[in-house]
Every structure is written in structure tokens, then in C-alpha cells.
Design an enzyme around this catalytic site. Structure first.
Site, mmCIF file in Angstrom:
data_model
loop_
_atom_site.group_PDB
_atom_site.id
_atom_site.type_symbol
_atom_site.label_atom_id
_atom_site.label_comp_id
_atom_site.label_asym_id
_atom_site.label_seq_id
_atom_site.Cartn_x
_atom_site.Cartn_y
_atom_site.Cartn_z
ATOM 1 N N ASP A 142 0.886 -1.174 0.000
ATOM 2 C CA ASP A 142 0.000 0.000 0.000
ATOM 3 C C ASP A 142 0.923 1.223 0.000
ATOM 4 O O ASP A 142 1.535 1.540 1.015
ATOM 5 C CB ASP A 142 -0.867 -0.048 1.265
ATOM 6 C CG ASP A 142 -1.620 1.261 1.516
ATOM 7 O OD1 ASP A 142 -1.655 2.130 0.619
ATOM 8 O OD2 ASP A 142 -2.177 1.409 2.631
ATOM 9 N N GLU A 157 -7.521 0.555 -4.272
ATOM 10 C CA GLU A 157 -7.467 0.472 -2.809
ATOM 11 C C GLU A 157 -8.785 -0.038 -2.204
ATOM 12 O O GLU A 157 -8.763 -0.914 -1.327
ATOM 13 C CB GLU A 157 -7.089 1.836 -2.221
ATOM 14 C CG GLU A 157 -5.612 2.143 -2.461
ATOM 15 C CD GLU A 157 -5.249 3.605 -2.292
ATOM 16 O OE1 GLU A 157 -6.094 4.382 -1.807
ATOM 17 O OE2 GLU A 157 -4.124 3.991 -2.654
#
Ligand code: AMP
Length: 622
Positions: A20, A183
């Protein structure tokens, strides 16, 4: 002589890491032991600030955790929020440029470049520095077999150029991108929502500097983004700024305009504000403290959560405006949403959680760390891409509280719901009656206040407690849940070391629906449960007080007047009758009455004990 085992022959393909790459922080995760896990070297929480510090003497740039402290000393040498510039031209980001201290220009390819201490850097190159650090951190936790294959996440609203820039950054860092995923999709994967046949998911992501909400549709495990919207200038930093303004206004007269404008002072203000904000997520009140010795600044103020909530209201309302927009773009109503997922550290703010729950009319998923879910989901995707399946239940937290039944039939929660596993906790218990040599333990699972309304996981007995007056023995009961969700409960009497133990699998035979209905019941019956539990505890208390009062009552009677004796008799009779009552307020009165009426009895007994001690006699000998 020592032997070192070398893992030379390893034909297994390397695992695919999930990364991430965030605006504020980056994280890396990997599928290990049947579940995705954040990679955290010893003493590190796994969060890698997406920030770089360039020392003046052209030494190697510093990336990650150490940068925040450097920023305090030399704010002009740091670069934050690079993600905002990925794949963008100068004119797209005119507003954002004010947050970067270094001059920006556009190269012949229309890409932004920053002139940092005499060398030009594109956002891809800067992000590559962060990704190298991220990979480094991953390597620190895994000694062997860690490859360079990754799944990397991007916001759902990223266009092709921004996605390509992210891919280029990874390539520059020497990493192989197996897939770029959105995401919100990653967050949904982390919660196992890909296993839904079909449905709609709202992903509310409030991070440090950005907010976005996405509406996803899922069909046979395939995600589709129906709508995504947000505010690229709304996040935890704004909540910090709202708090920092309070301190600024309090301090301005003392420090003067010039210091107030100083960037080191402002950084200190904001860092303290963030600490206070985080404190207020766990407590109803927190301290806002700023100490800058060089400027002789000492500031201290208590802030209530309610004050902070007042300050945050307009910020939270702005996120809800985006939620309304996203629903309308998707052509849906809030009631059409089946699952709500929270992402981003700022969704730990209780008022944010409440607002989201109220808006969508359902409890959001909070079982995993909101700042870790994207990386965890990327690791799930990596695992699936490398041919793995996920037939093991995602159980990162204890989904129902675990505890022991109390004497009165209540539940003492030892490990509370949502504790991350593995975990352990120890409580100390004692005996209830004199000379009791054994204690029976009933291990309970659930959220309700009375054991009868929860699930019994098992019973065991600790024997061999030396005979002692009630309340003296100390029995430590340790609850331990291992990474596989196995619970072991061990009871140990401290003076003899006598031990008894039980092992159970708490989630055995429980479906997700059953867990949900148990949780729902705990909300529905909350008030009744509270009353019943209070009544049960009071009944135990009353019985104990009656027993204790009667133990030496007859011997003490000659020293008590008639009225007092009648008073005590009446109170004890009411105590006996209360054994069948279930009304907590009535029981409380009976209990208080026994306490009041037996005060003279206690005084006489204490007096007798004092005298007997002086005369070298025991109470019974008097
Ligand atoms: P992220 O970008 O998801 O890493 O989120 C970072 C933001 O979450 C920062 O603004 C943090 O101050 C904020 N944050 C982290 N933990 C908490 C907490 N317990 N309560 C409130 N905000 C938090």
C-alpha cells in the site's frame, strides 16, 4: 561449533508482496500461516511514513520513520505527499505545489520534476525511494525466499497516467508489478468480501491527507467500481489543524507573530495536535501539551472528546456530502448498500465511525486495523495470484469476548471482542467461602452480561487449594489465544503452584451468521442485561455480607442494645428474602441497609479483636 542451516535448494516461487503506497504512510504485507500479515520488523509497527529527507550535504536521502523527527529540525529538507504528484503535469497540481519546499518544473515529457539540492527528481523517482525502503523493511522480517514480485494499490480514481507512474516507480525500485489493484477493492478483499456471491460495498477511506468513498459492486468474486468520489484535501491533517488552531490562539500573545509563523513551531504544534487527537480516540479527555525548550514555550491544556467533536463536525459533514454524491452517481440509496468498509487511520475517530454507521444504516467492518486493510488486501490478491486459495477463515481478531462465569452467574470478560490475535490476558480470582479447596471455572464466550445468555466453551476445576479464609488464596487465570484462534485457559494457585488447564477452539461450530446474531442480541438486550448482571452481583454481595455478619453475631450480641439488634435482624432477614429478587434498585437498598445496620456490629467486633490482641487471646476465646 555451530551449524547454520542454509536454504539453498528452494524451488518454490517467491511470495507476492502486497504494498500500500500511501500518501502519508506505506505498508507491506504478505500471506503467511494462512492469512495476510503486515510485515513488521522487531520494534517497528510496520508503518513507513511516505516521506523523504534530503540532508544538505548531499548525503543519501533518509526515508521513513526517521524523517518526521528531521522535519522538526529542518523542515525545508523534507518531501511529503509525493503521491499527489504521480502522473500529473504542473498545471494539474498548482495548489499542491505550495506544500513542497523545492522548486518544481516540467521536463520535456510533461512530467513534474523537483530540483532537490541540485538534482532533479520526478515523483516516480521519489516514490521509488519509498518503495525501496518498503522492500527493505519486508526483507528485515523475512530472512529468505522474499522475491521482488508485488501487488501494488492505487486509489480508484487514479487515471491511466497515474497508474503508469506508479508502475514506473516500482520498476525504478527494482520491483516487479504483478498487478495494480484499487485500494477499495483491496480493503474489501482483506475482509473476505470477494466471497460474497453478489452485493454492493461502500468503502469509506479517510486517511491522513485525503478522503475518498467508493461504491463497488461484486459479482461472483469480481469487483466493479460503480462510483468513486472524494476530496483530495481532506484528512486527518485537517483534524490536527483544527486542534492546532486552538493552541495557536492560546499561544499567540505569548510567542508573537514571528514565532507563530516559524515552520518548526508550526510542525511542533501539529505533531502535538495529532498526539492529542489520537488520545481522544481512546479516551474521553486528553492532554494537549507542547514543550519547546529552545523557545521557552510550555503549553498545557485538557481537551474533552466532546470539544474535539464540535471542531470536527464540519469536516465529517464534508465526507458525508461525498458519500451522498457517490451513492447518487451509482444510482443507489444508502439502503442498497450491503457492506460498509472503513479504511484509513482517521476512521478510528469514534465520531467518524458513528457518522458513517448512521449514514449507511449499518455497522461498518472494523475487525481489522483500518490503516492496514489495504496492504492486507493486496497480500490476499498476491496470494491468489501465486496460485493460493483462501479456504482458511480470516480471523485476525477475537470475534466474541472470552471470559469466565462469576459466582453470581455473570460473566467476567478476560479477552474482549476485537482483540487482535495472538493475545493473552491474566485475571486474579479467589475463593468465595472459607476453607474452599477447589474452584470450578466455566469458560464463556459472548457479549451478554449473564453466562446463561452466552455460549459455554468448557469447564475445568482447580483442586488442591490450601484451606484458607475466603478471599485469601490468589489464583491467576491466564487466557491465551494463539495465531490459529486456539484458546487455552490456565489457572494457577500462587502459593502452591497447583495448576489446571483447558484448551478449546472458540470459533468451532459457529457460523458467521451465528456470531452476528449473538452480537445483535447483545445490543438488543443491553439494558436488560446490565440490570440482570447488577442484580446477580448484588445478590452475591448480600449473601456474603449476611454470612459474614452472622459469623460472630451471637458472641457480639451482649455488647449491642436491643434496638440495634432488632435493626440488624431486620436487615439480615431482608437480605435472606432478597435471594429471589431480580430488581437491582431494590437489591441495592437491601445491601446498603445491611451495611448501615451492621455498622455497630462491626464496631463491637473490631473492638473485641483489638482487646483480644492486646490480651493475647483469640476472638473465640473471649
Ligand atoms: P493513513 O493515511 O491511513 O495512515 O492515516 C493516517 C491518519 O490517521 C493520520 O492523520 C493519523 O493522525 C490518523 N490516525 C491514526 N491513528 C488514529 C487514531 N487512533 N485516532 C485518530 N486518528 C488516527
Amino acid at each position: 561449533m555451530a551449524f547454520i542451516e542454509l536454504n539453498v535448494l528452494n524451488n518454490e516461487p517467491s511470495p507476492i508482496l502486497g504494498i500500500d503506497l500511501g500518501t502519508t504512510n506505506s505498508l507491506v504485507a504478505m500471506w503467511k500461516d494462512g492469512r495476510p500479515q503486515i510485515l513488521k520488523p522487531e520494534g517497528h509497527d510496520g508503518h513507513i511514513p511516505s516521506a523523504i529527507y534530503f540532508p544538505e550535504n548531499a548525503e543519501q536521502p533518509i526515508v521513513g520513520q526517521a524523517v518526521r523527527e528531521r522535519a522538526l529540525v529542518d523542515p525545508t529538507g523534507t518531501v511529503f505527499s509525493i503521491k499527489r504528484f504521480m502522473g500529473r503535469g504542473l498545471k494539474d497540481v498548482a495548489e499542491e505545489l505550495s506544500s513542497v519546499q523545492f522548486p518544481a518544473s516540467e521536463n520535456e515529457n510533461g512530467q513534474i520534476e523537483f530540483d532537490i539540492r541540485g538534482r532533479m527528481y520526478t515523483p516516480q523517482e521519489l516514490s521509488a525511494l519509498i518503495l525501496m525502503r518498503v522492500h527493505d523493511i519486508a526483507c528485515k522480517t523475512q530472512l529468505a525466499g522474499l522475491g521482488r514480485r508485488i501487488v501494488i494499490t492505487v486509489p480508484a480514481y487514479f487515471d491511466d497516467a497515474q497508474r503508469q507512474a506508479t508502475r514506473d516507480a516500482a520498476r525504478l525500485a527494482g520491483l516487479e508489478v504483478e498487478r495494480i489493484i484499487n485500494e477499495p477493492t483491496a480493503a474489501s478483499l482483506a475482509f473476505g468480501l470477494d466471497q460474497m456471491k453478489s452485493g454492493t460495498i461502500a468503502v469509506y477511506d479517510l486517511g491522513g491527507g485525503t478522503f475518498d468513498v467508493s461504491i463497488l459492486a461484486i459479482d461472483d468474486g469480481v469487483f466493479r467500481v460503480l462510483a468513486t468520489t472524494g476530496d483530495t484535501h481532506l484528512g486527518g491533517d485537517d483534524f490536527d489543524r483544527a486542534l492546532a488552531k486552538l493552541a495557536h490562539d492560546d499561544l499567540i500573545d505569548q510567542v508573537g507573530e514571528e514565532t507563530a509563523q516559524d515552520s518548526a513551531f508550526q510542525q511542533a504544534l501539529r505533531l502535538s495536535a495529532e498526539r492529542t487527537k489520537i488520545g481522544l480516540s481512546g479516551h474521553l479527555e486528553a492532554e494537549y501539551r507542547i514543550v519547546i525548550p529552545e523557545s521557552s514555550i510550555r503549553y498545557h491544556r485538557e481537551i474533552k472528546r466532546s470539544e474535539f467533536e464540535e471542531l470536527s463536525k464540519p469536516l465529517i459533514e464534508r465526507t458525508l456530502v461525498s458519500c451522498r454524491q457517490a451513492l447518487s452517481d451509482a444510482g443507489l440509496e444508502a439502503t442498497d448498500i450491503d457492506e460498509v468498509v472503513l479504511v484509513g487511520g482517521s476512521t478510528r475517530i469514534p465520531a467518524v465511525r458513528e457518522a458513517v454507521e448512521q449514514f449507511f444504516g449499518r455497522k461498518p467492518h472494523t475487525e481489522l486495523n483500518p490503516d492496514e486493510v489495504v496492504a492486507l488486501g493486496a497480500a490476499v490478491q498476491g496470494h491468489i495470484l501465486s496460485g493460493g486459495t483462501r479456504d482458511i477463515l480470516l480471523m485476525d481478531v477475537v470475534s466474541l469476548s472470552l471470559g469466565l462465569e462469576t459466582v453470581g452467574g455473570g460473566v467476567d470478560k478476560v479477552i474482549v471482542r476485537n482483540s487482535p490475535i495472538p493475545c493473552q490476558a491474566t485475571e486474579t480470582y479467589t475463593t468465595n467461602v472459607d476453607n474452599q479447596t477447589g474452584i470450578k471455572f466455566t469458560v464463556i464466550q459472548g457479549e451478554r452480561e449473564l453466562a446463561g445468555d452466552c455460549r459455554t466453551l468448557g469447564n475445568f476445576e482447580l483442586k488442591g487449594i490450601p484451606p484458607m479464609p475466603a478471599g485469601l488464596p490468589r489464583v491467576a487465570v491466564r487466557f491465551q489465544v494463539d495465531a490459529n484462534g486456539m484458546l487455552s485457559v490456565t489457572a494457577k494457585e500462587q502459593s502452591t503452584g497447583q495448576t489446571a488447564r483447558i484448551e478449546v477452539k472458540p470459533m468451532h461450530g459457529l457460523t458467521d451468521e451465528e456470531v452476528e446474531s449473538m452480537l445483535k442480541a447483545s445490543y438488543d438486550f443491553a439494558q436488560d442485561d446490565f440490570d440482570n448482571r447488577r442484580a446477580a452481583d448484588l445478590r452475591v454481595d448480600i449473601a456474603r455480607m449476611c454470612r459474614a455478619s452472622r459469623a460472630h453475631y451471637e458472641e457480639a450480641k451482649p455488647a449491642l442494645d436491643r434496638e440495634t439488634i432488632e435493626d440488624i435482624d431486620e436487615a439480615l432477614k431482608a437480605g435472606d428474602e432478597a435471594a429471589s429478587s431480580n430488581l437491582p434498585d431494590e437489591l441495592q437498598k437491601v445491601r446498603d441497609e445491611i451495611e448501615r445496620a451492621t455498622l455497630p456490629l462491626a464496631a463491637v467486633l473490631m473492638d473485641a479483636v483489638a482487646k483480644s490482641a492486646m490480651a493475647g487471646k483469640t476472638l473465640d476465646e473471649l
